[in-house]
Design a protein around this motif. Structure first.
Motif, mmCIF file in Angstrom:
data_model
loop_
_atom_site.group_PDB
_atom_site.id
_atom_site.type_symbol
_atom_site.label_atom_id
_atom_site.label_comp_id
_atom_site.label_asym_id
_atom_site.label_seq_id
_atom_site.Cartn_x
_atom_site.Cartn_y
_atom_site.Cartn_z
ATOM 1 N N ILE A 47 0.837 -1.206 0.000
ATOM 2 C CA ILE A 47 0.000 0.000 0.000
ATOM 3 C C ILE A 47 0.871 1.255 0.000
ATOM 4 C CG2 ILE A 47 -1.626 1.368 1.394
ATOM 5 C CD1 ILE A 47 -2.913 -1.362 2.213
ATOM 6 N N VAL A 48 1.878 1.275 0.870
ATOM 7 C CA VAL A 48 2.764 2.449 0.939
ATOM 8 C C VAL A 48 3.493 2.649 -0.390
ATOM 9 C CG1 VAL A 48 4.822 3.417 2.060
ATOM 10 C CG2 VAL A 48 3.035 2.343 3.447
ATOM 11 N N SER A 49 3.999 1.570 -0.971
ATOM 12 C CA SER A 49 4.725 1.687 -2.237
ATOM 13 C C SER A 49 3.804 2.052 -3.389
ATOM 14 C CB SER A 49 5.465 0.382 -2.541
ATOM 15 O OG SER A 49 6.492 0.200 -1.603
ATOM 16 N N PHE A 50 2.587 1.520 -3.381
ATOM 17 C CA PHE A 50 1.621 1.898 -4.410
ATOM 18 C C PHE A 50 1.351 3.397 -4.339
ATOM 19 C CE2 PHE A 50 -2.515 2.767 -6.152
ATOM 20 C CZ PHE A 50 -2.552 1.987 -7.298
ATOM 21 N N ILE A 51 1.189 3.913 -3.131
ATOM 22 C CA ILE A 51 0.975 5.349 -2.962
ATOM 23 C C ILE A 51 2.173 6.125 -3.500
ATOM 24 C CG2 ILE A 51 0.782 7.204 -1.240
ATOM 25 C CD1 ILE A 51 -0.982 5.198 0.396
ATOM 26 N N TYR A 52 3.386 5.679 -3.170
ATOM 27 C CA TYR A 52 4.580 6.375 -3.656
ATOM 28 C C TYR A 52 4.667 6.371 -5.182
ATOM 29 C CZ TYR A 52 7.278 8.037 0.289
ATOM 30 O OH TYR A 52 7.726 8.765 1.358
ATOM 31 N N VAL A 53 4.455 5.230 -5.799
ATOM 32 C CA VAL A 53 4.513 5.173 -7.268
ATOM 33 C C VAL A 53 3.415 6.070 -7.845
ATOM 34 C CG1 VAL A 53 4.297 3.691 -9.297
ATOM 35 C CG2 VAL A 53 5.615 2.908 -7.320
ATOM 36 N N GLY A 54 2.238 6.032 -7.231
ATOM 37 C CA GLY A 54 1.150 6.907 -7.667
ATOM 38 C C GLY A 54 1.499 8.381 -7.531
#
Length: 192
Positions: A47-54
């Protein structure tokens, strides 16, 4: 040189990065929500990495809305950014597999710092070809948020030697800071 190929390529790479990250999440063994418990570290890191890539996709999109042209330096700077972003699935998976151990948290912080630095390099190269009076230069004249982010990344890496969970909270704080697209560029786009 036009910017459309750079944008299309970047969008494709970012979509692949997110796809790789989600493929690392495995179906739990069993058929109850309780069976998800061992997956929590992987789910949280995803979730944290998805947010960062987003966030990078969103800010990259905004950046190139005001860019008129690109050159070889911008293309290489953008590839440098995509290189560091492409390491997100590896560090994300390592964090989840290790259940938030120190070294994976440090590696994740290094990737976050390098993504930040490489994004700033792209901005720098765009300003170089578009000039000091360019829309981008006017929009990013204040680097307060960027400087706070970089400081929190470095601090997070240092604190991970003491408590990796605090480091993750610091990385999460930076993500929250950037959830709203860069208002400096948004404001400039409205004025044009």
């Amino acid at each position: 040189m036009t910017k459309s190929r750079l944008e299309a390529f970047s969008d494709g790479v970012l979509a692949i990065i997110i796809t790789i990250m989600v493929l690392e999440l495995k179906v739990p063994e069993g058929y109850t929500f309780a069976n998800l418990k061992p997956l929590y570290p992987k789910i949280i890191s995803y979730i944290v990495s998805f947010i960062y890539v987003g966030l990078y996709w969103n800010n990259h999109h905004h950046l190139f809305q005001i860019v008129r042209k690109v050159n070889g330096k911008v293309l290489w700077g953008n590839l440098h950014l995509l290189f560091w972003l492409s390491l997100m699935p590896v560090t994300t998976n390592w964090i989840g597999e290790s259940h938030f151990e120190r070294d994976p948290i440090i590696a994740y912080g290094v990737v976050l710092i390098m993504c930040s630095i490489s994004y700033n390099i792209v901005e720098y190269f765009v300003i170089q070809i578009e000039g000091e009076e360019s829309a981008l230069k006017r929009a990013v004249k204040s680097k307060t948020k960027e400087n706070i982010s970089t400081a929190l990344y470095f601090l997070g890496i240092g604190i991970s030697f003491i408590n990796p969970y605090i480091s993750l909270m610091m990385y999460g704080t930076v993500a929250i800071m950037w959830l709203i697209p860069d208002r400096r560029i948004e404001t400039l786009m409205k004025d044009q």
